[in-house]
Design a protein around this motif. Structure first.
Motif, PDB file in Angstrom:
ATOM      1  N   MET A   1       0.845  -1.201   0.000  1.00  0.00           N
ATOM      2  CA  MET A   1       0.000   0.000   0.000  1.00  0.00           C
ATOM      3  C   MET A   1       0.879   1.250   0.000  1.00  0.00           C
ATOM      4  O   MET A   1       1.818   1.343   0.775  1.00  0.00           O
ATOM      5  N   SER A   2       0.549   2.206  -0.900  1.00  0.00           N
ATOM      6  CA  SER A   2       1.224   3.499  -0.895  1.00  0.00           C
ATOM      7  C   SER A   2       0.197   4.550  -0.512  1.00  0.00           C
ATOM      8  O   SER A   2      -0.642   4.946  -1.325  1.00  0.00           O
ATOM      9  N   GLU A  20      -4.693   6.750  -1.805  1.00  0.00           N
ATOM     10  CA  GLU A  20      -3.994   5.490  -2.025  1.00  0.00           C
ATOM     11  C   GLU A  20      -3.612   5.356  -3.498  1.00  0.00           C
ATOM     12  O   GLU A  20      -4.427   5.609  -4.383  1.00  0.00           O
ATOM     13  N   ASN A  21      -2.349   5.034  -3.723  1.00  0.00           N
ATOM     14  CA  ASN A  21      -1.848   4.838  -5.090  1.00  0.00           C
ATOM     15  C   ASN A  21      -2.025   6.073  -5.968  1.00  0.00           C
ATOM     16  O   ASN A  21      -2.197   5.972  -7.185  1.00  0.00           O
ATOM     17  N   ASP A  24      -6.839   7.151  -5.354  1.00  0.00           N
ATOM     18  CA  ASP A  24      -8.009   6.567  -4.699  1.00  0.00           C
ATOM     19  C   ASP A  24      -8.232   7.208  -3.340  1.00  0.00           C
ATOM     20  O   ASP A  24      -7.369   7.152  -2.452  1.00  0.00           O
ATOM     21  N   GLU A  59       3.176   6.540   3.587  1.00  0.00           N
ATOM     22  CA  GLU A  59       4.371   7.059   2.931  1.00  0.00           C
ATOM     23  C   GLU A  59       4.675   8.494   3.341  1.00  0.00           C
ATOM     24  O   GLU A  59       5.827   8.887   3.493  1.00  0.00           O
TER      25      GLU A  59
END
Length: 274
Positions: A1-2, A20-21, A24, A59
């Motif tokens: 997961m980023s 997210e990513n 998202d 992150e």
């Protein structure tokens, strides 16, 4: 997961959202507390707990808002950076609408206007009218500063007992002005026996109409026709009545995007790598 977490730290309310990513949106949330630092850490802790997020999944943390200036250390040891609130407003509104040319109307305690022209984002001004005005006048006139109570009262109010409309002062049509347009905010209250419910309706409409007019007038020579409304006041039911009326009156478009309350926190997260 980023996962990049954006946090908009207000005076007592903190809004938090994860991206997210890179695109998202993950579970927007807000937390109230007596001070911004308590609100910030409470929001962060609840957010990662409720969503089953490990600190190692995060992150970056991006902070914005008036309460963020007092935060000088990393959040739970994570990489933490600040971004100015106006840039966050612009990035969040642009992302949620897909528009490339727009004016962000951030309706908070007061109201700020941010111009977005592609990647060019700039603060163009604002007015000291907003949620703080509504709370203060409600306390003085209705003996409550709880917005939910004011909204409940306003639902039973009649704006024609408060505002003077064009039809009240003109027997014939006026070019460019519909008969239901407001001629004077609270102008009818001079001669009517307005109830508290009517006053509540009048206060909400006064705040929203003033903000909308200010936004439109800021672009008399600017050329922008799309106005994106963000902030807590977008939740007021009267928005669905007042802003469509102003669209037809001024020939502009008002947008209330999904996650309008969280656009600033969203923009903070999006600013990572921008």
């Amino acid at each position: 997961m980023s996962l990049v977490i954006g946090i908009d730290v207000g005076g007592s309310t903190t809004k938090i959202v994860g991206i997210e990513n890179g695109h998202d949106i993950k579970s927007p949330m807000n937390i109230r507390a007596n001070d911004p630092i308590t609100s910030l850490f409470g929001a962060f802790g609840k957010y990662i707990y409720d969503n089953g997020i490990a600190l190692s999944d995060v992150e970056q943390v991006m902070l914005t808002g008036v309460g963020a200036s007092g935060v000088t250390t990393p959040i739970y040891g994570l990489p933490t950076t600040h971004i100015d609130e106006f840039s966050a407003d612009g990035l969040g509104a642009r992302f949620t609408t897909g528009l490339q040319q727009l004016i962000v109307v951030s309706m908070g305690t007061g109201t700020t206007l941010v111009r977005v022209d592609g990647d060019d984002i700039s603060h163009i001004g604002g007015i000291s009218m907003g949620g703080g005005t509504l709370q203060g006048l409600s306390r003085l006139m209705l003996n409550t500063s709880h917005i939910d109570e004011v909204v409940s009262m306003a639902a039973k109010g009649d704006i024609s007992h408060i505002n003077l409309q064009i039809k009240d002062i003109s027997k014939g049509d006026i070019e460019g002005l519909p008969m239901h347009a407001t001629a004077s905010l609270f102008g009818k209250a001079v001669e009517s026996n307005a109830s508290d419910n009517d006053i509540a309706k009048g206060l909400i409409c006064m705040v929203l109409e003033t903000i909308g007019s200010c936004a439109v007038l800021s672009q008399v020579n600017g050329g922008f026709k799309d106005f994106v409304l963000i902030g807590n006041l977008t939740r007021l039911p009267e928005c669905s009545i007042i802003f469509p009326m102003m669209e037809s009156l001024y020939g502009v478009r008002f947008h209330i995007p999904k996650h309008a309350r969280y656009c600033t926190a969203l923009g903070a997260a999006l600013s990572y790598g921008f």
